[in-house]
Scaffold this motif. Structure first.
Motif, short mmCIF file in Angstrom:
data_model
loop_
_atom_site.label_atom_id
_atom_site.label_comp_id
_atom_site.label_asym_id
_atom_site.label_seq_id
_atom_site.Cartn_x
_atom_site.Cartn_y
_atom_site.Cartn_z
N ILE A 103 43.05 -14.24 -0.39
CA ILE A 103 44.22 -13.75 0.34
C ILE A 103 44.11 -12.23 0.47
O ILE A 103 43.55 -11.57 -0.42
N VAL A 104 44.60 -11.71 1.58
CA VAL A 104 44.73 -10.25 1.75
C VAL A 104 46.21 -9.92 1.69
O VAL A 104 47.01 -10.46 2.45
N VAL A 105 46.56 -9.05 0.75
CA VAL A 105 47.95 -8.68 0.53
C VAL A 105 48.22 -7.32 1.14
O VAL A 105 47.72 -6.30 0.70
N SER A 106 48.99 -7.32 2.19
CA SER A 106 49.52 -6.15 2.87
C SER A 106 50.29 -6.69 4.05
O SER A 106 50.34 -7.91 4.25
N GLY A 107 50.92 -5.84 4.82
CA GLY A 107 51.62 -6.31 6.00
C GLY A 107 50.63 -6.48 7.14
O GLY A 107 50.38 -5.53 7.88
N ILE A 108 50.07 -7.67 7.28
CA ILE A 108 49.07 -7.93 8.32
C ILE A 108 49.78 -8.46 9.55
O ILE A 108 50.55 -9.40 9.49
N TRP A 109 49.50 -7.83 10.69
CA TRP A 109 50.15 -8.23 11.94
C TRP A 109 49.24 -9.17 12.73
O TRP A 109 48.10 -8.81 13.05
#
Length: 282
Positions: A103-109
């Motif tokens: 998983i990539v944790v950040s605000g991905i648009w």
């Protein structure tokens, strides 16, 4: 939803998959979920992008909206989040494909280009994105169409939203591109240093820049946001078991109003972010 009910939901995912447990070990659809369940660890990459995700320069403590939400989701699932590596918007899908993280944790648009290579979670919150210019430049006030001109210079980061907006909405403008690994605040530095005329960022990013560089930039007046972007988590393409499990936890946190409570300290007056309504089902 407590850990017991979450376990029931996970069991349902296995049943609905229509496969025996022994057949799932090598199945990409269950790869991340199997790994998390076996090790009780959610392996994550992160992008330092305040206030979505922040790394304290001294203690290296991880915080931010998306960090806080995934921490509570992991607790509900009875696992812990382990941050394996830092990535960026240009290399984040490669981090997933490598298998080092799930998983990539950040605000991905989400975008159509990204969706071809990766999967997204449900929306955690929405970010309005506005056009910003130098404080003394009023050419684009009340008329964003004026940007679509060869004389306009738009600061962008390759593969990031600024590049997406510039190329899709203002193809005639000149782009002043930064490499994929560049920090988003550098877009605003391009304006204040007069290397570019305009860029597109969230108000939270602009506020942080203005706190350090008072009077240097301003939001273009009299225009609506150029985009309203959903902030999501990113998963390996086809890794639907883990994605669906995280989505169940996000539904719980949304329905309990916990996500709204997490966002509040980062947006006290409610002017920067929009919380989606409670979902009616999975």
């Amino acid at each position: 939803m407590g850990q017991f009910w979450f376990s029931i939901a996970i069991a349902a995912i296995f049943i609905l998959s229509g496969c025996k447990s022994s057949q799932l070990d090598g199945d990409l659809a269950m790869r991340g979920l199997n790994s998390m369940q076996s090790n009780r660890v959610l392996k994550a990459a992160y992008i330092d992008y305040p206030p979505s995700f922040t790394v304290d320069p001294n203690s290296k403590t991880k915080s931010g909206i998306m960090a806080d939400v995934i921490s509570e989701a992991a607790t509900a699932m009875g696992v812990k989040v382990s941050y394996i590596e830092e990535t960026n918007f240009g290399s984040m899908i490669d981090s997933l494909d490598s298998g080092r993280v799930d998983i990539v944790v950040s605000g991905i648009w989400p975008s159509s280009a990204r969706a071809a290579r990766a999967d997204f979670s449900r929306v955690v919150y929405f970010s309005p994105v506005y056009a910003y210019a130098r404080s003394d430049d009023k050419r684009f006030d009340n008329n964003l169409a004026a940007i679509n001109n060869v004389s306009a210079r738009i600061a962008t980061i390759d593969g990031e939203l600024s590049s997406i907006v510039a190329h899709s909405d203002y193809p005639n403008a000149h782009t002043v591109s930064l490499p994929q690994g560049a920090d988003v605040p550098q877009l605003l530095l391009q304006l204040s240093s007069r290397k570019a005329d305009l860029t597109f960022v969230e108000p939270a990013i602009a506020d942080q820049f203005l706190a350090k560089n008072p009077g240097s930039i301003r939001r273009v007046a009299g225009v609506d946001p150029v985009r309203l972007f959903p902030n999501c988590y990113l998963f390996r393409k086809g890794d639907t078991g883990l994605r669906d499990a995280i989505n169940i936890a996000l539904i719980e946190l949304t329905n309990s109003k916990r996500i709204a409570q997490i966002v509040k300290p980062y947006d006290p007056d409610g002017s920067h972010f929009i919380i989606p309504p409670s979902p009616v089902g999975p």
